[in-house]
Design a protein around this motif. Sequence first.
Motif, PDB file in Angstrom:
ATOM      1  N   ILE A 144      64.805  50.073  37.734  1.00 36.83           N
ATOM      2  CA  ILE A 144      65.769  49.659  38.745  1.00 36.83           C
ATOM      3  C   ILE A 144      66.491  48.406  38.253  1.00 36.83           C
ATOM      4  CG2 ILE A 144      66.046  48.862  41.129  1.00 36.83           C
ATOM      5  CD1 ILE A 144      63.529  50.515  41.792  1.00 36.83           C
TER       6      ILE A 144
ATOM      7  N   TRP B 168      68.312  50.575  43.713  1.00 42.66           N
ATOM      8  CA  TRP B 168      67.344  50.807  44.779  1.00 42.66           C
ATOM      9  C   TRP B 168      67.808  52.002  45.608  1.00 42.66           C
ATOM     10  CZ3 TRP B 168      62.806  48.189  45.054  1.00 42.66           C
ATOM     11  CH2 TRP B 168      62.693  47.012  44.319  1.00 42.66           C
TER      12      TRP B 168
ATOM     13  N   ARG C  33      60.190  47.304  39.863  1.00 45.54           N
ATOM     14  CA  ARG C  33      61.549  47.482  39.350  1.00 45.54           C
ATOM     15  C   ARG C  33      61.523  47.939  37.894  1.00 45.54           C
ATOM     16  NH1 ARG C  33      64.621  44.412  36.895  1.00 45.54           N
ATOM     17  NH2 ARG C  33      63.417  42.515  37.166  1.00 45.54           N
TER      18      ARG C  33
END
Length: 147
Positions: free
Chosen positions: A77, A4, A72
């Motif tokens: 991520i 992140w 994500r």
Amino acid sequence: MASWSTGFCGCFSDCGSCCLTLWCPCVSFGRVAEIVDKGTTTCCVHGLLYCLLGGFSHFGSIYACIYRTKLRRVFGIHGSQTCDCLTSCCCVHISICQEHRELEARGFNVSAGWKGNVQMGSRGVTAAPAVQGGMSRLVEYNYYYHR
């Protein structure tokens, strides 16, 4: 896999998204979900569903979890669906705020929505127009001083 762009509790770095998510989480969530879905569903639809599901049960957090996982995966991520669900169920406002910051860190204007970001990306002039044969000094002078 990337991480992140901001920490989970990095709300203090962006007071605007933090306040929006605190007072109107359905708006903040709707904006994030619209961009993650690439405009297939509007911010209003996502926000309304989040509000309805969250107002009567904890299904709003589960809905937020689904979009956290999508975001994500789209951006590669690091994380897991279990972590996404835990963060969304325990701290949904902080989770949505982090998603909002992530999209902004990746160059999106979250408040403009998907279509606004597409328009902004295709609107700008990227290079000066080419002049055949180059400019003479007189043309350059007239161009810069007599516009």
